[in-house]
Design a protein around this motif. Sequence first.
Motif, PDB file in Angstrom:
ATOM      1  N   VAL A  37       0.873  -1.177   0.000  1.00  0.00           N
ATOM      2  CA  VAL A  37       0.000   0.000   0.000  1.00  0.00           C
ATOM      3  C   VAL A  37       0.909   1.225   0.000  1.00  0.00           C
ATOM      4  CG1 VAL A  37      -1.798   1.291   1.193  1.00  0.00           C
ATOM      5  CG2 VAL A  37      -1.806  -1.217   1.257  1.00  0.00           C
ATOM      6  N   GLU A  38       0.784   2.042  -1.038  1.00  0.00           N
ATOM      7  CA  GLU A  38       1.645   3.215  -1.184  1.00  0.00           C
ATOM      8  C   GLU A  38       0.783   4.444  -1.465  1.00  0.00           C
ATOM      9  OE1 GLU A  38       5.274   4.788  -4.116  1.00  0.00           O
ATOM     10  OE2 GLU A  38       4.795   2.652  -3.977  1.00  0.00           O
ATOM     11  N   ASN A  39       1.136   5.561  -0.851  1.00  0.00           N
ATOM     12  CA  ASN A  39       0.370   6.783  -1.063  1.00  0.00           C
ATOM     13  C   ASN A  39       1.284   8.002  -1.103  1.00  0.00           C
ATOM     14  OD1 ASN A  39       0.142   6.022   2.073  1.00  0.00           O
ATOM     15  ND2 ASN A  39       0.261   8.245   1.899  1.00  0.00           N
ATOM     16  N   GLU A  84       8.021  15.473   2.437  1.00  0.00           N
ATOM     17  CA  GLU A  84       8.923  14.741   1.542  1.00  0.00           C
ATOM     18  C   GLU A  84       9.237  13.365   2.117  1.00  0.00           C
ATOM     19  OE1 GLU A  84      13.252  15.163  -0.744  1.00  0.00           O
ATOM     20  OE2 GLU A  84      12.541  16.753   0.596  1.00  0.00           O
ATOM     21  N   THR A  85       9.455  13.292   3.445  1.00  0.00           N
ATOM     22  CA  THR A  85       9.669  12.016   4.126  1.00  0.00           C
ATOM     23  C   THR A  85       8.892  11.999   5.427  1.00  0.00           C
ATOM     24  OG1 THR A  85      11.648  12.821   5.273  1.00  0.00           O
ATOM     25  CG2 THR A  85      11.982  11.676   3.175  1.00  0.00           C
ATOM     26  N   VAL A  86       8.419  10.829   5.802  1.00  0.00           N
ATOM     27  CA  VAL A  86       7.702  10.637   7.060  1.00  0.00           C
ATOM     28  C   VAL A  86       8.591   9.820   7.981  1.00  0.00           C
ATOM     29  CG1 VAL A  86       5.675   9.623   8.161  1.00  0.00           C
ATOM     30  CG2 VAL A  86       5.455  10.731   5.929  1.00  0.00           C
ATOM     31  N   SER A  87       8.759  10.269   9.213  1.00  0.00           N
ATOM     32  CA  SER A  87       9.598   9.541  10.164  1.00  0.00           C
ATOM     33  C   SER A  87       9.028   8.155  10.415  1.00  0.00           C
ATOM     34  CB  SER A  87       9.680  10.316  11.485  1.00  0.00           C
ATOM     35  OG  SER A  87      10.364   9.556  12.460  1.00  0.00           O
ATOM     36  N   ARG A 129       8.653   2.366   4.023  1.00  0.00           N
ATOM     37  CA  ARG A 129       9.554   3.230   3.264  1.00  0.00           C
ATOM     38  C   ARG A 129       8.906   4.598   3.077  1.00  0.00           C
ATOM     39  NH1 ARG A 129       9.465  -1.467  -0.244  1.00  0.00           N
ATOM     40  NH2 ARG A 129      11.245  -2.831   0.147  1.00  0.00           N
ATOM     41  N   SER A 130       9.735   5.631   3.085  1.00  0.00           N
ATOM     42  CA  SER A 130       9.225   6.985   2.858  1.00  0.00           C
ATOM     43  C   SER A 130      10.318   7.839   2.226  1.00  0.00           C
ATOM     44  CB  SER A 130       8.755   7.614   4.170  1.00  0.00           C
ATOM     45  OG  SER A 130       8.276   8.920   3.937  1.00  0.00           O
ATOM     46  N   SER A 131      10.019   8.379   1.050  1.00  0.00           N
ATOM     47  CA  SER A 131      10.954   9.272   0.372  1.00  0.00           C
ATOM     48  C   SER A 131      10.252   9.912  -0.824  1.00  0.00           C
ATOM     49  CB  SER A 131      12.203   8.521  -0.106  1.00  0.00           C
ATOM     50  OG  SER A 131      11.857   7.546  -1.074  1.00  0.00           O
ATOM     51  N   HIS A 132      10.745  11.079  -1.226  1.00  0.00           N
ATOM     52  CA  HIS A 132      10.229  11.766  -2.417  1.00  0.00           C
ATOM     53  C   HIS A 132       8.701  11.890  -2.388  1.00  0.00           C
ATOM     54  CE1 HIS A 132      14.174  10.066  -3.648  1.00  0.00           C
ATOM     55  NE2 HIS A 132      14.316  11.261  -4.194  1.00  0.00           N
ATOM     56  N   TYR A 133       8.174  12.304  -1.230  1.00  0.00           N
ATOM     57  CA  TYR A 133       6.737  12.551  -1.063  1.00  0.00           C
ATOM     58  C   TYR A 133       5.898  11.289  -1.295  1.00  0.00           C
ATOM     59  CZ  TYR A 133       8.224  17.413  -1.177  1.00  0.00           C
ATOM     60  OH  TYR A 133       8.853  18.608  -0.900  1.00  0.00           O
ATOM     61  N   SER A 134       6.459  10.153  -0.911  1.00  0.00           N
ATOM     62  CA  SER A 134       5.746   8.888  -1.049  1.00  0.00           C
ATOM     63  C   SER A 134       5.972   8.039   0.197  1.00  0.00           C
ATOM     64  CB  SER A 134       6.236   8.126  -2.290  1.00  0.00           C
ATOM     65  OG  SER A 134       5.575   6.877  -2.397  1.00  0.00           O
TER      66      SER A 134
END
Length: 441
Positions: A376-378, A383-386, A424-429
Motif C-alpha cells: 500500500v503506497e500513497n 517529503e519524508t515521514v519519520s 519506506r518513505s521518500s520523495h513525497y511517497s
Amino acid sequence: MDITYVIISFAVFFTQISVITVLYQQISGITIRWYSYIGIIFFNVALFLIAPPIGYFFTYLFWLGYSLYKDRSHNRPLAVFYGLYPVVIENLFNRVMAFYIFPTMGISLKMMEQYPVLNVLIELLILPLSYGVTRSIQLDFRNLQLGFEKRYLDRTLIVVDISMAIYCIVLQILLLTDDLIPNAAVYREKLVGAYVIFFLIILIYLNSKFSDKLQAEILQQKDIQLAELAKHSQHIEKLYEEIRSFRHDYVNVLMSIQSGLELRDLDAIQRVYDTVLSKTVTQFSDQKYDIASLSRISNIAVKSVLSAKLREAHEKRIKLEIEIEENLNLSVIDTLDIVTILSILLDNAIEATLLTKRPILKFAFFHHNGYLVCIVENSTLQETVSRSDIFKKGYSTKGNSRGIGLTKVMEILDRYPNASIQTRSSHYSFSQVIKLKEPTN
C-alpha cells in the motif's frame, strides 16, 4: 546435599517452567521462538539453582513482567491476565492432582514428600489435564484473545486479575506460615478447591460472552460484506454495459474508417479519430476499470473490504494504480486478520493522500518467491515521514490520538512468526510492504 535430590529438584523446576511457557503461548497467542523458549527455561532454572528462594518467586513474576513488556496495545489488565494465567493454571492443576486426584489412587502428600520424583509426574500431567479440561468446557482461546483485545468485559477482566493476584498471595502466605498456622495444609486445600471452581466458571462465562459478541460482530460484518459485494456487482455490471455499448458502436466506427480509407479521405479519418477514438482511449484508461480486477480475489470478505476502500478512493478523486494477481491464496493468514490490516492501511493511505495536491494511491497484492506480498503506497504532504515512531500507540502525522491503527497491525503480525512489515518513505511517497511466508509443501 543428596545429588539425587538436586537432580530431581532440577527436573521438577525445569518441567514446571516448560509447562508455564507452553500455557503462556496458549493463552496469549504469542509465539515464542525456540531459542527464546530455551533461553527462558535455562535462565529460570539457573536462577533457581543459584538462589532457590529468588528463583522460586521469580517464576511467578517473570511472566507478568514479560507480558507487560510485550504489551503493544497498552491494555494493562490484559497484559496482567496473560502474565498471571499460566502461573495460576500450573499451580491449580498441580495442587488439584496432589490434593484430590492422587489420593484417590492411594498416593498421599507424605508419599510425595518421600518420593519427589512424583512431582515430576504431576508436572508432566498438567498439560494433558489442562487440555482435557479446556476441551470439556469447550474453551476457545482464540475467542478469549479476540474478546480481550476488543475490550469486551474490561471490568470482569480486572476482577479476574485481582482474584488471581489474591490467590497467589494467600497461597504463598499459607506456604510460608505452614509451621505457624494450624491446619495450614487444610486451608490450602480448601483455597485450591474453591478457586479452581471459581476460575473455571469465570473462564466459561468469558468464553460464552465473547462467543456471542464475536458471532454478532461476524453477522454484522457479513451484512456489510454483502452490501459491499452488491455495490461491487453493480459496478462490474455498469462497466460491462459500457463495454457492450462500445462494442456495438465500434462496428460503425470501423465502417466509417473503412469508407475513409477507400475514398482516401484523410480528413474523414481524422474526424473519426478526434470525435470517437481519442475519447475512447480516455474512457477506457479510467481507473474505475482497474477496480474490476478485484474479481480475481475469491475470498469474499477481502474482496468486499477492498472494493469499499478503493471505490471510496475513486469517489474522492484519488488516482489509483492497482495490481492484483490471479488466483491469490490467502490461507496463510486468518481472514479477520487480513481484513483488519487492509482496512487500517487503506484508511490511513486515503486520509494521508487527500492532504496532498496530487493524491495517488497504489495497491498491489501478489505472490513472490514463496511470500504473499501486499503493498500500500500513497503520496504524502511531507517529503519524508519519520518511520521510528509510527507504530507507537497514539502517534500520528495527522494529529493527536490517531496512531492506534498501525499498532494494531503490529499486534496482528506478531502472531505470525514468518510475517514482516517494511516501511519506506521518500520523495513525497509513503509505502507499507507486508510479507507473509507461505507454507512449503
